[in-house]
Scaffold this motif. Sequence first.
Motif, PDB file in Angstrom:
ATOM      1  N   VAL A 163      -9.897 -42.218  11.269  1.00  0.00           N
ATOM      2  CA  VAL A 163      -8.723 -42.964  11.721  1.00  0.00           C
ATOM      3  C   VAL A 163      -7.611 -41.998  12.113  1.00  0.00           C
ATOM      4  CG1 VAL A 163      -6.921 -44.596  11.039  1.00  0.00           C
ATOM      5  CG2 VAL A 163      -9.283 -44.995  10.332  1.00  0.00           C
ATOM      6  N   ASN A 164      -7.428 -40.977  11.295  1.00  0.00           N
ATOM      7  CA  ASN A 164      -6.389 -39.994  11.554  1.00  0.00           C
ATOM      8  C   ASN A 164      -6.618 -39.270  12.878  1.00  0.00           C
ATOM      9  OD1 ASN A 164      -3.971 -39.009  10.546  1.00  0.00           O
ATOM     10  ND2 ASN A 164      -4.913 -37.279   9.539  1.00  0.00           N
ATOM     11  N   GLU A 165      -7.866 -38.967  13.181  1.00  0.00           N
ATOM     12  CA  GLU A 165      -8.183 -38.274  14.424  1.00  0.00           C
ATOM     13  C   GLU A 165      -7.972 -39.171  15.646  1.00  0.00           C
ATOM     14  OE1 GLU A 165     -12.036 -36.496  14.430  1.00  0.00           O
ATOM     15  OE2 GLU A 165     -11.643 -35.258  12.665  1.00  0.00           O
ATOM     16  N   LYS A 166      -8.393 -40.430  15.528  1.00  0.00           N
ATOM     17  CA  LYS A 166      -8.310 -41.332  16.683  1.00  0.00           C
ATOM     18  C   LYS A 166      -6.914 -41.905  16.877  1.00  0.00           C
ATOM     19  CE  LYS A 166     -10.719 -45.186  18.939  1.00  0.00           C
ATOM     20  NZ  LYS A 166     -10.988 -44.406  20.176  1.00  0.00           N
ATOM     21  N   PHE A 167      -6.193 -42.112  15.764  1.00  0.00           N
ATOM     22  CA  PHE A 167      -4.851 -42.713  15.834  1.00  0.00           C
ATOM     23  C   PHE A 167      -3.859 -41.826  15.080  1.00  0.00           C
ATOM     24  CE2 PHE A 167      -8.028 -46.171  15.718  1.00  0.00           C
ATOM     25  CZ  PHE A 167      -7.794 -46.752  16.962  1.00  0.00           C
ATOM     26  N   PRO A 168      -3.572 -40.629  15.584  1.00  0.00           N
ATOM     27  CA  PRO A 168      -2.749 -39.671  14.838  1.00  0.00           C
ATOM     28  C   PRO A 168      -1.314 -40.122  14.598  1.00  0.00           C
ATOM     29  CG  PRO A 168      -3.127 -38.898  17.085  1.00  0.00           C
ATOM     30  CD  PRO A 168      -4.022 -40.087  16.880  1.00  0.00           C
ATOM     31  N   ASP A 169      -0.842 -41.117  15.345  1.00  0.00           N
ATOM     32  CA  ASP A 169       0.534 -41.588  15.167  1.00  0.00           C
ATOM     33  C   ASP A 169       0.642 -42.684  14.115  1.00  0.00           C
ATOM     34  OD1 ASP A 169      -0.929 -43.336  16.868  1.00  0.00           O
ATOM     35  OD2 ASP A 169       0.934 -44.246  17.576  1.00  0.00           O
ATOM     36  N   LYS A 170      -0.481 -43.112  13.534  1.00  0.00           N
ATOM     37  CA  LYS A 170      -0.453 -44.205  12.559  1.00  0.00           C
ATOM     38  C   LYS A 170      -0.455 -43.671  11.127  1.00  0.00           C
ATOM     39  CE  LYS A 170      -0.630 -47.100  15.928  1.00  0.00           C
ATOM     40  NZ  LYS A 170       0.661 -47.629  16.420  1.00  0.00           N
ATOM     41  N   LYS A 171       0.366 -44.288  10.290  1.00  0.00           N
ATOM     42  CA  LYS A 171       0.401 -43.917   8.876  1.00  0.00           C
ATOM     43  C   LYS A 171      -0.804 -44.501   8.146  1.00  0.00           C
ATOM     44  CE  LYS A 171       5.486 -43.959   8.615  1.00  0.00           C
ATOM     45  NZ  LYS A 171       6.648 -44.571   7.933  1.00  0.00           N
ATOM     46  N   LEU A 172      -1.269 -43.773   7.145  1.00  0.00           N
ATOM     47  CA  LEU A 172      -2.319 -44.252   6.252  1.00  0.00           C
ATOM     48  C   LEU A 172      -1.730 -44.351   4.855  1.00  0.00           C
ATOM     49  CD1 LEU A 172      -5.303 -42.067   7.490  1.00  0.00           C
ATOM     50  CD2 LEU A 172      -5.253 -44.561   7.499  1.00  0.00           C
ATOM     51  N   ILE A 173      -1.747 -45.555   4.274  1.00  0.00           N
ATOM     52  CA  ILE A 173      -1.203 -45.724   2.923  1.00  0.00           C
ATOM     53  C   ILE A 173      -2.229 -46.416   2.034  1.00  0.00           C
ATOM     54  CG2 ILE A 173       1.181 -45.826   3.746  1.00  0.00           C
ATOM     55  CD1 ILE A 173       1.106 -48.859   3.185  1.00  0.00           C
ATOM     56  N   LEU A 174      -2.343 -45.922   0.809  1.00  0.00           N
ATOM     57  CA  LEU A 174      -3.123 -46.653  -0.187  1.00  0.00           C
ATOM     58  C   LEU A 174      -2.198 -47.699  -0.795  1.00  0.00           C
ATOM     59  CD1 LEU A 174      -5.751 -45.611  -2.693  1.00  0.00           C
ATOM     60  CD2 LEU A 174      -3.786 -46.882  -3.535  1.00  0.00           C
ATOM     61  N   SER A 175      -2.527 -48.967  -0.595  1.00  0.00           N
ATOM     62  CA  SER A 175      -1.650 -50.056  -1.022  1.00  0.00           C
ATOM     63  C   SER A 175      -2.071 -50.676  -2.358  1.00  0.00           C
ATOM     64  CB  SER A 175      -1.608 -51.150   0.053  1.00  0.00           C
ATOM     65  OG  SER A 175      -2.915 -51.562   0.410  1.00  0.00           O
ATOM     66  N   GLU A 176      -3.264 -50.310  -2.857  1.00  0.00           N
ATOM     67  CA  GLU A 176      -3.694 -50.885  -4.138  1.00  0.00           C
ATOM     68  C   GLU A 176      -4.851 -50.098  -4.727  1.00  0.00           C
ATOM     69  OE1 GLU A 176      -4.295 -55.198  -4.283  1.00  0.00           O
ATOM     70  OE2 GLU A 176      -5.988 -54.852  -5.618  1.00  0.00           O
ATOM     71  N   ALA A 177      -4.749 -49.821  -6.039  1.00  0.00           N
ATOM     72  CA  ALA A 177      -5.844 -49.223  -6.807  1.00  0.00           C
ATOM     73  C   ALA A 177      -5.672 -49.615  -8.263  1.00  0.00           C
ATOM     74  CB  ALA A 177      -5.840 -47.696  -6.676  1.00  0.00           C
ATOM     75  N   CYS A 178      -6.775 -49.904  -8.927  1.00  0.00           N
ATOM     76  CA  CYS A 178      -6.738 -50.181 -10.364  1.00  0.00           C
ATOM     77  C   CYS A 178      -8.145 -50.060 -10.926  1.00  0.00           C
ATOM     78  CB  CYS A 178      -6.163 -51.563 -10.665  1.00  0.00           C
ATOM     79  SG  CYS A 178      -7.234 -52.939 -10.183  1.00  0.00           S
ATOM     80  N   ILE A 179      -8.236 -49.951 -12.235  1.00  0.00           N
ATOM     81  CA  ILE A 179      -9.521 -49.929 -12.931  1.00  0.00           C
ATOM     82  C   ILE A 179      -9.851 -51.354 -13.351  1.00  0.00           C
ATOM     83  CG2 ILE A 179     -10.793 -49.048 -14.918  1.00  0.00           C
ATOM     84  CD1 ILE A 179     -10.110 -46.887 -12.900  1.00  0.00           C
ATOM     85  N   GLU A 180     -10.802 -51.968 -12.663  1.00  0.00           N
ATOM     86  CA  GLU A 180     -11.188 -53.341 -12.973  1.00  0.00           C
ATOM     87  C   GLU A 180     -12.135 -53.366 -14.180  1.00  0.00           C
ATOM     88  OE1 GLU A 180     -11.659 -55.505  -8.783  1.00  0.00           O
ATOM     89  OE2 GLU A 180     -12.689 -53.582  -8.892  1.00  0.00           O
ATOM     90  N   TYR A 181     -11.791 -54.151 -15.182  1.00  0.00           N
ATOM     91  CA  TYR A 181     -12.640 -54.227 -16.374  1.00  0.00           C
ATOM     92  C   TYR A 181     -14.001 -54.851 -16.081  1.00  0.00           C
ATOM     93  CZ  TYR A 181      -8.505 -53.009 -19.159  1.00  0.00           C
ATOM     94  OH  TYR A 181      -7.411 -52.378 -19.706  1.00  0.00           O
ATOM     95  N   SER A 182     -14.103 -55.577 -14.988  1.00  0.00           N
ATOM     96  CA  SER A 182     -15.397 -56.165 -14.626  1.00  0.00           C
ATOM     97  C   SER A 182     -16.373 -55.104 -14.114  1.00  0.00           C
ATOM     98  CB  SER A 182     -15.207 -57.240 -13.554  1.00  0.00           C
ATOM     99  OG  SER A 182     -14.604 -56.692 -12.385  1.00  0.00           O
ATOM    100  N   HIS A 183     -15.862 -53.920 -13.760  1.00  0.00           N
ATOM    101  CA  HIS A 183     -16.711 -52.855 -13.229  1.00  0.00           C
ATOM    102  C   HIS A 183     -16.710 -51.590 -14.088  1.00  0.00           C
ATOM    103  CE1 HIS A 183     -16.052 -55.328  -9.577  1.00  0.00           C
ATOM    104  NE2 HIS A 183     -17.256 -54.925  -9.252  1.00  0.00           N
ATOM    105  N   TYR A 184     -15.613 -51.345 -14.810  1.00  0.00           N
ATOM    106  CA  TYR A 184     -15.490 -50.102 -15.568  1.00  0.00           C
ATOM    107  C   TYR A 184     -14.996 -50.408 -16.973  1.00  0.00           C
ATOM    108  CZ  TYR A 184     -15.946 -47.959 -10.996  1.00  0.00           C
ATOM    109  OH  TYR A 184     -16.408 -47.593  -9.761  1.00  0.00           O
ATOM    110  N   SER A 185     -15.366 -49.540 -17.901  1.00  0.00           N
ATOM    111  CA  SER A 185     -15.017 -49.739 -19.296  1.00  0.00           C
ATOM    112  C   SER A 185     -13.542 -49.473 -19.551  1.00  0.00           C
ATOM    113  CB  SER A 185     -15.863 -48.809 -20.184  1.00  0.00           C
ATOM    114  OG  SER A 185     -15.377 -48.806 -21.513  1.00  0.00           O
TER     115      SER A 185
END
Length: 446
Positions: free
Chosen positions: A282-304
């Motif tokens: 994405v960065n190579e094809k659209f260098p003028d666009k920002k990339l942001i991580l908008s959500e991350a968490c440890i889901e108990y349904s997948h991880y201890s």
Amino acid sequence: MNLKCVVTRFLNNKKNEFVQYMKFIKDNGVEHKVINIYPNMRYQTFEGFGGALTESSGYVYSKMDKKQKHQLISTYFDEDNMNYRLARIHLDSCDFSLGHYEAMSDKEDINMYSFSLKRSEKYIFPLVDDVQKYMGRPIEIMVSPWSPPAFMKTNGERNHGGSLKEEYKEFWARYLCKYIVEFRNRGYNVKRMSIQNEPRAVQIWDSCIYSAKEEKEFLRDYLYPEMIKNNLTDVEIFIWDHNKERIFERACEIIDEDTNHMITGIAFHWYSGDHFEALNLVNEKFPDKKLILSEACIEYSHYSKEDRLFNAQRYAHDIIGNLNNGMSAFYDWNILLDENGGPNHVGNCCDAPFLYDIQEGKLIERKTLSYIKHFSHYIKPGAVRIGYSKYTDALDVTAFENPDKSIVLIILNRFSDDFQTSIRLYEEYTNLFIPSESIITCVINR
């Protein structure tokens, strides 16, 4: 040049943090076990770190005493601590709400006279107000909808996906803009928005499906024209807001000559794995666009819940990989949850950097907090990512130059082996010992 290294390890489940100081000496031709830093190779500018101020977080926050509230807010939002500068807020209910709610549910009310932010006023706004009072200024807010009101959807409910009905596209665009205007009228600095949270996910909680074609057409034909009418074109628009494995295809399908000027960037989540290469594409094809991580968490349904060190290491590994492939902002999910990882009205509980045991009245710091701090405290807003090379794939590495010209080098060792390395910069070097299962932040001042 001087080097200050902050090392964090958890030994026998106890935090062990110490500081090392070293001086650089003239490069004598060191070749092996080297990490090189190249400040002249410059990439994206980083905007900052933050987290989500959900209704669940606000509810748990309301149960804490004054001292605990101060501890939570000062830990996250003090410049001398984690230095959070960003917040994400859901529009209407999401899974981390106490139940379903909508700002209005009357399909006959085409003028939205019944539109009300009563639910936001109860738990979300008091948390935002305390954050802003502590910071002494408005925090930059990203808003995201999980679902339109049920009457606007093909399945007639907030849950289980469904799509936006054709006849309600203009209404939904007005609804979103009204939300932003109402937030701003209350003094909340809405800087950016995403069009739809996880537009490919049919969830048992609030969700709505958009194909790439539908998302592009809604933005182009309804949302952006409505933003123009409401003088909201300064609000940054982010597409996708979902996992990384399809981010490149989505960007290619939505960004064209008609929509390019409307779109600031692409938001992404981490739940489907690394896919760092997709960010780079994405960065190579659209260098003028920002990339942001908008959500991350440890889901108990997948991880201890109890595998706390592994979970913290996953965070650091993902943050480094995202940074090295163009990420310019990071929003963690809930900043606070109860001892069970909730409340969540459909039982989708997860971890957070702070948990609060409501029954015991105890604020609990999780290991992810210490690991995120290695990034959020030392990489200042306005820092520029710089080049590096490393001698082994056993270490995760990233490097930044801060606005004050200090250089930040972050090294993650997820393995049970110790490493010895040399840090080389400007024809000088210094030796560094990297303990097993540690994270190290090195600050270099010239």
